[in-house]
Write a protein that holds these residues in place. Structure first.
Motif, PDB file in Angstrom:
ATOM      1  N   ILE A  43       0.853  -1.212   0.000  1.00 54.27           N
ATOM      2  CA  ILE A  43       0.000   0.000   0.000  1.00 54.27           C
ATOM      3  C   ILE A  43       0.879   1.248   0.000  1.00 54.27           C
ATOM      4  CG2 ILE A  43      -1.550   1.412   1.436  1.00 54.27           C
ATOM      5  CD1 ILE A  43      -2.985  -1.219   2.202  1.00 54.27           C
ATOM      6  N   GLU A  44       1.879   1.274   0.873  1.00 54.39           N
ATOM      7  CA  GLU A  44       2.799   2.431   0.926  1.00 54.39           C
ATOM      8  C   GLU A  44       3.475   2.640  -0.422  1.00 54.39           C
ATOM      9  OE1 GLU A  44       5.477   3.519   4.516  1.00 54.39           O
ATOM     10  OE2 GLU A  44       5.119   1.368   4.641  1.00 54.39           O
ATOM     11  N   TYR A  45       3.962   1.540  -0.993  1.00 50.70           N
ATOM     12  CA  TYR A  45       4.660   1.600  -2.277  1.00 50.70           C
ATOM     13  C   TYR A  45       3.720   2.141  -3.367  1.00 50.70           C
ATOM     14  CZ  TYR A  45       7.081  -0.058  -6.457  1.00 50.70           C
ATOM     15  OH  TYR A  45       7.689  -0.141  -7.685  1.00 50.70           O
ATOM     16  N   ALA A  46       2.503   1.602  -3.416  1.00 49.93           N
ATOM     17  CA  ALA A  46       1.541   2.021  -4.446  1.00 49.93           C
ATOM     18  C   ALA A  46       1.177   3.490  -4.286  1.00 49.93           C
ATOM     19  CB  ALA A  46       0.290   1.148  -4.378  1.00 49.93           C
ATOM     20  N   THR A  49       4.353   5.508  -5.478  1.00 41.76           N
ATOM     21  CA  THR A  49       4.746   5.392  -6.888  1.00 41.76           C
ATOM     22  C   THR A  49       3.614   5.680  -7.860  1.00 41.76           C
ATOM     23  OG1 THR A  49       4.202   3.037  -6.964  1.00 41.76           O
ATOM     24  CG2 THR A  49       6.482   3.633  -6.358  1.00 41.76           C
ATOM     25  N   GLY A  50       2.369   5.589  -7.365  1.00 41.26           N
ATOM     26  CA  GLY A  50       1.239   5.790  -8.257  1.00 41.26           C
ATOM     27  C   GLY A  50       0.894   4.547  -9.064  1.00 41.26           C
ATOM     28  N   ARG A  51       1.602   3.461  -8.836  1.00 39.77           N
ATOM     29  CA  ARG A  51       1.286   2.200  -9.517  1.00 39.77           C
ATOM     30  C   ARG A  51       0.053   1.577  -8.891  1.00 39.77           C
ATOM     31  NH1 ARG A  51       4.477  -0.600 -12.978  1.00 39.77           N
ATOM     32  NH2 ARG A  51       6.505   0.301 -13.331  1.00 39.77           N
ATOM     33  N   LYS A  52      -0.769   0.968  -9.693  1.00 41.28           N
ATOM     34  CA  LYS A  52      -1.906   0.195  -9.192  1.00 41.28           C
ATOM     35  C   LYS A  52      -1.334  -1.159  -8.782  1.00 41.28           C
ATOM     36  CE  LYS A  52      -6.304  -1.119  -8.895  1.00 41.28           C
ATOM     37  NZ  LYS A  52      -6.626  -1.315  -7.526  1.00 41.28           N
ATOM     38  N   ALA A  53      -1.504  -1.517  -7.529  1.00 40.13           N
ATOM     39  CA  ALA A  53      -0.923  -2.771  -7.052  1.00 40.13           C
ATOM     40  C   ALA A  53      -2.007  -3.821  -6.823  1.00 40.13           C
ATOM     41  CB  ALA A  53      -0.142  -2.539  -5.767  1.00 40.13           C
ATOM     42  N   ILE A  54      -1.684  -5.039  -7.210  1.00 40.48           N
ATOM     43  CA  ILE A  54      -2.562  -6.176  -6.986  1.00 40.48           C
ATOM     44  C   ILE A  54      -1.721  -7.238  -6.280  1.00 40.48           C
ATOM     45  CG2 ILE A  54      -3.953  -8.009  -8.051  1.00 40.48           C
ATOM     46  CD1 ILE A  54      -3.323  -5.024 -10.135  1.00 40.48           C
ATOM     47  N   VAL A  55      -2.158  -7.640  -5.083  1.00 39.71           N
ATOM     48  CA  VAL A  55      -1.457  -8.686  -4.347  1.00 39.71           C
ATOM     49  C   VAL A  55      -2.330  -9.930  -4.441  1.00 39.71           C
ATOM     50  CG1 VAL A  55      -0.464  -9.400  -2.143  1.00 39.71           C
ATOM     51  CG2 VAL A  55      -0.474  -6.977  -2.771  1.00 39.71           C
ATOM     52  N   GLU A  70     -10.599  -7.952  -2.530  1.00 37.93           N
ATOM     53  CA  GLU A  70     -10.756  -6.850  -1.580  1.00 37.93           C
ATOM     54  C   GLU A  70     -10.136  -5.598  -2.178  1.00 37.93           C
ATOM     55  OE1 GLU A  70      -8.815  -7.659   2.133  1.00 37.93           O
ATOM     56  OE2 GLU A  70      -9.830  -9.587   2.394  1.00 37.93           O
ATOM     57  N   ASN A  71     -10.934  -4.568  -2.322  1.00 35.82           N
ATOM     58  CA  ASN A  71     -10.379  -3.296  -2.777  1.00 35.82           C
ATOM     59  C   ASN A  71     -10.020  -2.483  -1.546  1.00 35.82           C
ATOM     60  OD1 ASN A  71     -10.551  -3.490  -5.668  1.00 35.82           O
ATOM     61  ND2 ASN A  71     -12.755  -3.531  -5.364  1.00 35.82           N
ATOM     62  N   ARG A  72      -8.743  -2.212  -1.406  1.00 32.78           N
ATOM     63  CA  ARG A  72      -8.266  -1.403  -0.289  1.00 32.78           C
ATOM     64  C   ARG A  72      -7.685  -0.124  -0.864  1.00 32.78           C
ATOM     65  NH1 ARG A  72      -5.450  -5.113   4.268  1.00 32.78           N
ATOM     66  NH2 ARG A  72      -6.726  -6.976   4.068  1.00 32.78           N
ATOM     67  N   LYS A  73      -7.283   0.764   0.040  1.00 28.12           N
ATOM     68  CA  LYS A  73      -6.718   2.026  -0.414  1.00 28.12           C
ATOM     69  C   LYS A  73      -5.457   1.750  -1.247  1.00 28.12           C
ATOM     70  CE  LYS A  73      -5.690   6.577   1.376  1.00 28.12           C
ATOM     71  NZ  LYS A  73      -5.433   7.400   2.540  1.00 28.12           N
ATOM     72  N   TYR A  74      -5.473   2.178  -2.488  1.00 29.21           N
ATOM     73  CA  TYR A  74      -4.360   2.076  -3.441  1.00 29.21           C
ATOM     74  C   TYR A  74      -4.105   0.682  -4.003  1.00 29.21           C
ATOM     75  CZ  TYR A  74      -3.330   6.698  -1.604  1.00 29.21           C
ATOM     76  OH  TYR A  74      -3.422   7.996  -1.190  1.00 29.21           O
ATOM     77  N   ILE A  75      -4.671  -0.376  -3.411  1.00 23.86           N
ATOM     78  CA  ILE A  75      -4.365  -1.708  -3.919  1.00 23.86           C
ATOM     79  C   ILE A  75      -5.606  -2.607  -3.948  1.00 23.86           C
ATOM     80  CG2 ILE A  75      -2.026  -1.562  -2.946  1.00 23.86           C
ATOM     81  CD1 ILE A  75      -2.824  -3.891  -1.087  1.00 23.86           C
ATOM     82  N   THR A  76      -5.448  -3.711  -4.656  1.00 26.91           N
ATOM     83  CA  THR A  76      -6.462  -4.761  -4.677  1.00 26.91           C
ATOM     84  C   THR A  76      -5.800  -6.024  -4.149  1.00 26.91           C
ATOM     85  OG1 THR A  76      -7.496  -3.760  -6.616  1.00 26.91           O
ATOM     86  CG2 THR A  76      -8.048  -6.062  -6.156  1.00 26.91           C
ATOM     87  N   VAL A  77      -6.485  -6.718  -3.242  1.00 26.09           N
ATOM     88  CA  VAL A  77      -5.987  -7.982  -2.709  1.00 26.09           C
ATOM     89  C   VAL A  77      -6.901  -9.079  -3.223  1.00 26.09           C
ATOM     90  CG1 VAL A  77      -5.427  -9.319  -0.637  1.00 26.09           C
ATOM     91  CG2 VAL A  77      -5.143  -6.822  -0.631  1.00 26.09           C
ATOM     92  N   VAL A  78      -6.294 -10.094  -3.828  1.00 28.20           N
ATOM     93  CA  VAL A  78      -7.066 -11.183  -4.413  1.00 28.20           C
ATOM     94  C   VAL A  78      -6.692 -12.491  -3.721  1.00 28.20           C
ATOM     95  CG1 VAL A  78      -7.514 -12.511  -6.528  1.00 28.20           C
ATOM     96  CG2 VAL A  78      -7.133 -10.035  -6.660  1.00 28.20           C
TER      97      VAL A  78
END
Length: 175
Positions: A43-46, A49-55, A70-78
């Motif tokens: 989340i911090e990294y995303a 950097t402005g990158r969309k992160a998917i974990v 799960e859509n969280r702030k700045y990232i998506t967790v699958v």
């Protein structure tokens, strides 16, 4: 014609947890905590950097599991469904993106790396991801530090001409 290029960081969650000593150690006693720590770092990294992160965490061996997103702030967790690996989810996801998107996949899985490269994405190892994260944190600290300095050094005397400063000083002395 200008394209709307998106930047993605896709993380093979368990692969990274098992590659980073501090997360691997935590996972031995509390896998949920290790997942959350990885998610927090991404989340911090995303955010920076402005990158969309998917974990992606696979539930390959979890009976009757359904895919959960799960859509969280700045990232998506699958969390993948039963019998689906993170690798297969990532491959399918990359295929769904535009060929112009900037896609990085973080994994140490050699076979997965080859497939990723074949699909036009770039791969980064767990070690490279750690270095990227550390560099982003350092840049964030420097940015915050310089903003703090700007705030601290916002003196009136630095913005006024000498004549006005002199007049203000005379007024101050009179009181």
């Amino acid at each position: 014609m200008r394209r709307n290029i998106k930047s993605y960081l896709i993380v093979d969650g368990y692969n990274i947890i098992n590659a980073w000593d501090e997360l691997k150690y935590i996972a031995k006693t509390d896998l949920e905590d290790a997942r959350e720590k990885l998610i927090d770092v991404i989340i911090e990294y995303a955010e920076f950097t402005g990158r969309k992160a998917i974990v992606v965490f696979d539930a390959y061996n979890v009976k009757n599991s359904r895919e959960t997103v799960e859509n969280r702030k700045y990232i998506t967790v699958v969390y993948t469904r039963e019998h689906q690996t993170a690798d297969s989810y990532i491959e399918k996801f990359i295929t769904s993106l535009s060929k112009y998107d900037d896609v990085k996949v973080a994994t140490n899985d050699y076979a997965e790396q080859q497939i990723i490269l074949g699909k036009g994405a770039s791969r980064i190892s767990a070690r490279e991801l750690k270095l990227d994260l550390d560099q982003a944190k350092n840049r964030m600290k420097q940015k915050n530090s310089s903003e703090t300095k700007k705030i601290q050094r916002n003196w009136l005397e630095e913005r006024l001409d000498k004549e006005t400063l002199s007049k203000l000083e005379n007024i101050r002395r009179m009181h």
